[in-house]
Design an enzyme around this catalytic site. Structure first.
Site, short mmCIF file in Angstrom:
data_model
loop_
_atom_site.label_atom_id
_atom_site.label_comp_id
_atom_site.label_asym_id
_atom_site.label_seq_id
_atom_site.Cartn_x
_atom_site.Cartn_y
_atom_site.Cartn_z
N GLU A 5 0.85 -1.20 0.00
CA GLU A 5 0.00 0.00 0.00
C GLU A 5 0.88 1.23 0.00
O GLU A 5 1.81 1.33 0.80
CB GLU A 5 -0.87 0.07 1.26
C1 NOJ Z 1 -4.30 1.11 5.53
C2 NOJ Z 1 -5.46 0.18 5.35
O1 NOJ Z 1 -4.97 -1.11 5.17
C3 NOJ Z 1 -6.35 0.55 4.18
O2 NOJ Z 1 -7.48 -0.25 4.21
C4 NOJ Z 1 -6.69 2.02 4.19
O3 NOJ Z 1 -7.52 2.36 3.10
C5 NOJ Z 1 -5.39 2.80 4.16
N1 NOJ Z 1 -4.61 2.48 5.33
C6 NOJ Z 1 -5.61 4.31 4.14
O4 NOJ Z 1 -6.13 4.72 5.36
#
Ligand code: NOJ
Length: 585
Positions: free
Chosen positions: A414
């Site tokens: 991410e």
């Molecule tokens: C981490 C989380 O895993 C994800 O679900 C979320 O959208 C992002 N942070 C942004 O807050």
């Protein structure tokens, strides 16, 4: 996402830079070099991500059971504007559409999560398996593979079956380890012939701290000073068990990899000539990423966590540490249970030493760390309150992982930035800037020798952003949540990311600037078209409202009368339109 309460101390300061050398991770070496033009190693994997509860919708369709997020979001006052993920992006009904967006981007991989209660409605495998849920993921996986997109699957992205919460207390209870292992085994059995990249948990830090300590997330418990540590302890054991299950029962046939996705903000010492600040910054990172990564790579919690929580627990009159401990057998069972490390990273904090006297504070995860977090007010923060753009922190974090955990194989699971937009906005120039700079810092980290194999932009679509509801948009694609069909529209960052992918990096300054210019040029016309389309549909809603009895639309009226300039102007033009129509009749 990080709790707001943790950042109330954020203020201005001055940073002194100096360079020196050390054997392990060098806290004092923080040169911010200029943009690096160059490409990524051949075979580098580019992707985008999502999670089940945030995008699927269909919360009660086709035999799905309730998750803790279904229940939590239906309680008034828990989520911004009382939004829920009931229909979200309707991803459950839009496999084909979404896979074509991924094709458009030329993604190499797509990261998504499996909803446990969609497959096993009560969470307990012996109760019932929901074949319709299996069919949905079968279809998604098959479509991805047909499009040459590698599925990267997370088993737990926060949506615990509600029955397990009610019956056992969720992650507070050790019995979750076996239930989770059964669910994981079912996934390996049904999907493992096609899925080769598995992640047990997504961001267990959030599950533990926000679910069981601050209560901002489901299941909303506030067990200060103990809840988070206990939840994390069971999660780490559950992770290890699933890794062993795969290793002994499935790896031989399926030849896949099992990792975990950990999130970690970077913590930089406020004053790098001050040893106390350096230690505080290291504590920040150890209590965040190290809490999970150290047991998984080295078999036990970071020494600094054991020392701090242990000492404070004793001072507070506890007989033993509030941080649970692993037995020698558990340590060796947990150590080494990671084929690759997923890293979710968004932002950075400056850290300084700050004592929280144990007796008065009563003990919490936050006060256990004895530190204060600060931000530089010059850092851009276009969206979420907690998310400042600090690209150099990413390179520092990746180098920290390399030096602490023996240079493991890393997939960035991410990375991205949000916006808070009430009016339509497809021209996300600031997101282009964020991606450009963060991806570049990752490239520098690879040049430093960090073993990063892939990158996942967060996220493919705008979606349900947990306690923030739909008010924060992380997507490359804009989703019109007001329209029942939840149409998707590309933001400018789609054009930019697409170029990065097709060039496998940043060829030269002229080209990269060109990409950016073109992306912004094309978005402004689609932006106008979409804004007009949204204006039309809002006007249509208002016309319907005028012809129908007022009371049946009370909720809609409240939504429409959001005090924004754009909404007001839409209202005025609709009234004018009506006036013209009536005169014509
Ligand atoms: C981490 C989380 O895993 C994800 O679900 C979320 O959208 C992002 N942070 C942004 O807050």
């Amino acid at each position: 996402m990080l709790p707001r309460c943790a950042f109330s101390v954020c203020h201005v300061f001055v940073l002194v830079l100096c360079l020196s050398s050390a054997e392990d991770f060098d806290w004092t070496k923080n040169g911010h070099s200029s943009f690096h033009y160059g490409t990524f190693p051949a075979g580098f994997s580019w992707g985008a991500g999502s999670s089940a509860y945030q995008t699927e919708g269909a919360w009660d369709k086709d035999g799905k059971g309730l998750s803790i997020w279904d229940v939590f979001s239906h309680k008034k006052g828990k989520i911004q504007r009382n939004d829920t993920g009931d229909s979200s992006c309707e991803g459950y009904h839009k496999i084909k559409d979404d896979v074509s967006l991924m094709k458009e981007l030329k993604l190499n991989h797509y990261r998504f999560s499996i909803s446990w209660p969609r497959l096993i409605p009560t969470g307990i495998k012996s109760d019932h398996i929901n074949e319709k849920g299996i069919q949905y993921y079968d279809e998604l996986i098959n479509h991805l593979l047909e499009s040459k997109i590698t599925p990267v699957v997370t088993l737990y992205h926060w949506d615990l079956p509600q029955v397990l919460q009610e019956k056992y207390g969720g992650w507070q209870n050790i019995s979750m380890v076996n239930h989770f292992n059964e669910f994981a085994s079912l996934c390996f059995e049904r999907f493992g012939n096609r899925v080769k990249y598995w992640m047990t948990f997504n961001n267990p830090w959030s599950v533990a701290v926000e679910g069981y300590e601050t209560g901002e997330h489901a299941p909303g418990l506030r067990l200060k000073g103990t809840g988070a540590y206990r939840a994390a302890h069971h999660i780490i054991k559950a992770h290890a068990k699933v890794w062993h299950t795969y290793d002994t029962q499935w790896r031989g046939k399926q030849k896949g990899l099992v990792g975990i996705s950990l999130s970690g903000d970077w913590g930089e010492p406020v004053d790098i000539s001050n040893q106390k600040d350096i230690e505080a910054a290291e504590r920040y990172v150890q209590f965040f990423l190290g809490w999970f990564a150290t047991p998984i790579f080295h078999g036990d919690y970071p020494q600094v966590m054991k020392d701090f929580v242990g000492r404070k627990s004793v001072q507070q009159g506890h007989g033993t540490s509030r941080l649970p401990s692993f037995s020698p057998q558990e340590k060796s069972y947990i150590k080494g249970t990671c084929d690759f490390l997923g890293i979710g990273h968004f932002t950075t904090r400056y850290i300084t030493q700050k004592n929280h006297p144990s007796a008065r504070s009563g003990g919490s995860y936050f006060t256990d760390r004895d530190l204060a977090e600060l931000v530089d007010p010059r850092w851009p923060d276009p969206g979420s309150e907690w998310l400042y753009s600090v690209p150099w922190g990413f390179r520092r974090l990746l180098n920290f992982v390399k030096s602490q955990y023996g240079n493991p194989m890393i997939y960035v699971t991410e990375n991205g930035v949000s916006e808070k937009m009430l009016c339509t906005e497809l021209c996300d120039d600031w997101r282009i800037q964020y991606f450009k700079d963060y991806i570049n810092e990752m490239l520098k980290a690879i040049k430093d020798g960090v073993n990063v194999k892939g990158y996942t932009a967060w996220s493919l679509l705008d979606k349900f952003e947990w306690d923030e509801g739909y008010s924060e948009r992380f997507g490359l694609y804009y989703v019109d949540f007001r329209n029942k069909n939840k149409p998707r529209y590309p933001k400018a960052s789609v054009q930019f990311y697409k170029r990065v992918i097709s060039s496998n990096g940043f060829p030269n300054q002229r080209e990269v600037e060109n990409w950016r210019r073109k992306a912004v040029e094309t978005c402004s016309s689609s932006n106008q078209l979409l804004a007009a389309e949204e204006q039309r549909s809002t006007a249509a809603n208002i016309l319907r409202l005028i012809h129908d009895p007022l009371t049946s639309h009370m909720e809609m009226v409240t939504e429409i009368v959001v005090p924004t300039v754009c909404t007001l102007s839409i209202l005025l033009s609709a009234v004018f339109l009506m006036f013209l129509l009536r005169r014509r009749n």
